[in-house]
Design a protein around this motif. Structure first.
Motif, PDB file in Angstrom:
ATOM      1  N   TRP A  77       0.814  -1.216   0.000  1.00  0.00           N
ATOM      2  CA  TRP A  77       0.000   0.000   0.000  1.00  0.00           C
ATOM      3  C   TRP A  77       0.838   1.252   0.000  1.00  0.00           C
ATOM      4  O   TRP A  77       0.307   2.348  -0.209  1.00  0.00           O
ATOM      5  CB  TRP A  77      -0.989  -0.043   1.166  1.00  0.00           C
ATOM      6  CG  TRP A  77      -1.547  -1.398   1.197  1.00  0.00           C
ATOM      7  CD1 TRP A  77      -1.376  -2.339   2.147  1.00  0.00           C
ATOM      8  CD2 TRP A  77      -2.255  -2.042   0.131  1.00  0.00           C
ATOM      9  NE1 TRP A  77      -1.949  -3.525   1.755  1.00  0.00           N
ATOM     10  CE2 TRP A  77      -2.489  -3.367   0.518  1.00  0.00           C
ATOM     11  CE3 TRP A  77      -2.692  -1.635  -1.129  1.00  0.00           C
ATOM     12  CZ2 TRP A  77      -3.148  -4.280  -0.289  1.00  0.00           C
ATOM     13  CZ3 TRP A  77      -3.355  -2.532  -1.931  1.00  0.00           C
ATOM     14  CH2 TRP A  77      -3.576  -3.831  -1.507  1.00  0.00           C
ATOM     15  N   THR A 120     -15.034  -2.255  -3.530  1.00  0.00           N
ATOM     16  CA  THR A 120     -13.966  -1.599  -4.282  1.00  0.00           C
ATOM     17  C   THR A 120     -12.624  -1.792  -3.574  1.00  0.00           C
ATOM     18  O   THR A 120     -11.601  -2.054  -4.221  1.00  0.00           O
ATOM     19  CB  THR A 120     -14.269  -0.097  -4.415  1.00  0.00           C
ATOM     20  OG1 THR A 120     -15.638   0.049  -4.760  1.00  0.00           O
ATOM     21  CG2 THR A 120     -13.424   0.531  -5.476  1.00  0.00           C
ATOM     22  N   SER A 121     -12.633  -1.690  -2.231  1.00  0.00           N
ATOM     23  CA  SER A 121     -11.388  -1.932  -1.502  1.00  0.00           C
ATOM     24  C   SER A 121     -10.913  -3.350  -1.723  1.00  0.00           C
ATOM     25  O   SER A 121      -9.721  -3.604  -1.882  1.00  0.00           O
ATOM     26  CB  SER A 121     -11.585  -1.712  -0.003  1.00  0.00           C
ATOM     27  OG  SER A 121     -12.205  -0.511   0.243  1.00  0.00           O
ATOM     28  N   ILE A 172      -6.880   0.328   3.233  1.00  0.00           N
ATOM     29  CA  ILE A 172      -7.372   0.493   1.865  1.00  0.00           C
ATOM     30  C   ILE A 172      -8.538   1.464   1.737  1.00  0.00           C
ATOM     31  O   ILE A 172      -8.538   2.267   0.810  1.00  0.00           O
ATOM     32  CB  ILE A 172      -7.716  -0.872   1.280  1.00  0.00           C
ATOM     33  CG1 ILE A 172      -6.554  -1.685   1.600  1.00  0.00           C
ATOM     34  CG2 ILE A 172      -8.017  -0.781  -0.180  1.00  0.00           C
ATOM     35  CD1 ILE A 172      -6.019  -2.685   0.953  1.00  0.00           C
ATOM     36  N   PRO A 173      -9.525   1.454   2.633  1.00  0.00           N
ATOM     37  CA  PRO A 173     -10.612   2.426   2.415  1.00  0.00           C
ATOM     38  C   PRO A 173     -10.130   3.865   2.454  1.00  0.00           C
ATOM     39  O   PRO A 173     -10.675   4.711   1.736  1.00  0.00           O
ATOM     40  CB  PRO A 173     -11.570   2.134   3.570  1.00  0.00           C
ATOM     41  CG  PRO A 173     -11.320   0.741   3.908  1.00  0.00           C
ATOM     42  CD  PRO A 173      -9.868   0.528   3.720  1.00  0.00           C
ATOM     43  N   LYS A 176      -7.353   4.942   1.224  1.00  0.00           N
ATOM     44  CA  LYS A 176      -6.814   5.265  -0.086  1.00  0.00           C
ATOM     45  C   LYS A 176      -7.919   5.348  -1.123  1.00  0.00           C
ATOM     46  O   LYS A 176      -7.858   6.161  -2.037  1.00  0.00           O
ATOM     47  CB  LYS A 176      -5.790   4.212  -0.506  1.00  0.00           C
ATOM     48  CG  LYS A 176      -4.723   4.017   0.534  1.00  0.00           C
ATOM     49  CD  LYS A 176      -3.363   4.072  -0.049  1.00  0.00           C
ATOM     50  CE  LYS A 176      -2.323   3.932   1.033  1.00  0.00           C
ATOM     51  NZ  LYS A 176      -1.158   4.742   0.834  1.00  0.00           N
ATOM     52  N   VAL A 177      -8.949   4.504  -0.981  1.00  0.00           N
ATOM     53  CA  VAL A 177     -10.021   4.519  -1.982  1.00  0.00           C
ATOM     54  C   VAL A 177     -10.861   5.770  -1.832  1.00  0.00           C
ATOM     55  O   VAL A 177     -11.229   6.414  -2.808  1.00  0.00           O
ATOM     56  CB  VAL A 177     -10.874   3.238  -1.845  1.00  0.00           C
ATOM     57  CG1 VAL A 177     -12.128   3.350  -2.661  1.00  0.00           C
ATOM     58  CG2 VAL A 177     -10.090   2.038  -2.285  1.00  0.00           C
TER      59      VAL A 177
END
Lengths: 227, 55
Positions: free
Chosen positions: A28, A74-75, B24-25, B27-28
């Motif tokens: 990431w 989406t994640s 991740i959320p 970044k999204v």
């Protein structure tokens, strides 16, 4: 300790520290958060295009109640595609080859879709067990079959991703070993094997992307049935 | 097959979900899209055609 072909899939540890943590957190770093500009950078433009395309594909056919799942799905696709593609680089570890990780995502998310269906519209969810228009004689058998197919879904989701990626990595390792060994014995055959290896790597790139997409697509289909 | 080794299963489960939920959320969600996709049943109001003002 003799080296077997499956050793590339062992959870990597260094002096007892599980490196799986590194394999899961370091990818990431590659994704920067886009700044407040209208257009930040080429890579963020590409990622933005992908996210927009993906959201449209998955959520256009879904009813409004399912749109709450947009962020998590989406994640998930970003997570899986990044891990799959990075695993194709030499000497990297692919966490998605581990059955534990894929089942860890497949089972809770599938169970969530089933529970949502059962709580909000129990009649409709149970009605999915019996396709329309079945002859009356076949009803009992079909109920059993459809229930089995319902419970096999999380298993299939997890194992599909694991098996596809494991098989791909294993094939790459086998053919690369063959090419390397043949280089000193029969160079022409080694060159042909290298061509095969190149084509196989292209296939694996495609498989990495497709399998991540299919995982999330199937989850969204299960959600559409239940939401 | 080393994937079937049950030892780190739970640790892998917890750690992968932690990474999935925390990193991740963020970044999204940082990607902003400037258009509002309208639902398909919205009727467009007919607007007057734009013409050059001096014609």
């Amino acid at each position: 300790m003799t080296l077997s072909l499956f050793d590339q899939f062992m959870s990597p540890t260094l002096l007892g520290i599980p490196l799986m943590a590194l394999a899961l957190t370091l990818p990431w770093i590659l994704f920067f958060k886009p700044g407040n500009r209208w257009s930040s950078s080429r890579f963020s433009a590409l990622v933005a295009q992908f996210l927009k395309w993906f959201t449209k594909e998955i959520f256009q056919p879904m009813s409004l109640g399912g749109h709450k799942w947009a962020l998590i799905l989406t994640s998930l696709v970003l997570f899986l595609i990044t891990l799959n593609m990075l695993g194709l680089l030499p000497y990297t570890f692919t966490p998605t080859t581990q059955l534990s990780m894929n089942m860890a995502f497949a089972v809770p998310l599938w169970l969530a879709t089933v529970i949502i269906g059962m709580r909000n519209q129990p009649n409709l969810s149970l009605a999915h067990m019996l396709p329309e228009g079945t002859p009356a004689l076949l009803i009992p058998i079909l109920i059993v079959i459809e229930t089995i197919s319902l419970f096999i879904r999380p298993l299939a989701l997890g194992v599909r991703l694991t098996a596809n990626l494991t098989a791909g990595h294993l094939l790459i390792q086998l053919i690369a070993t063959a090419a390397y060994v043949l280089m000193s014995i029969m160079p022409v055959v080694a060159i042909l094997t290298s061509v095969l290896l190149f084509l196989l790597t292209l296939l694996e790139v495609a498989v990495a992307m497709i399998q991540a997409y299919v995982f999330v697509l199937l989850l969204s289909l299960y959600l559409q049935e239940n939401v | 097959m080393p994937q079937l080794n049950p030892a780190p299963w739970f640790a892998i489960l917890i750690f992968s979900w932690l990474v999935f939920l925390i990193f991740i959320p963020q970044k999204v969600l940082a990607y902003k899209f400037l258009n509002e996709p309208a639902p398909q049943n919205v009727k467009k109001s007919s607007s007057t055609n734009w013409l050059w003002p001096w014609l």
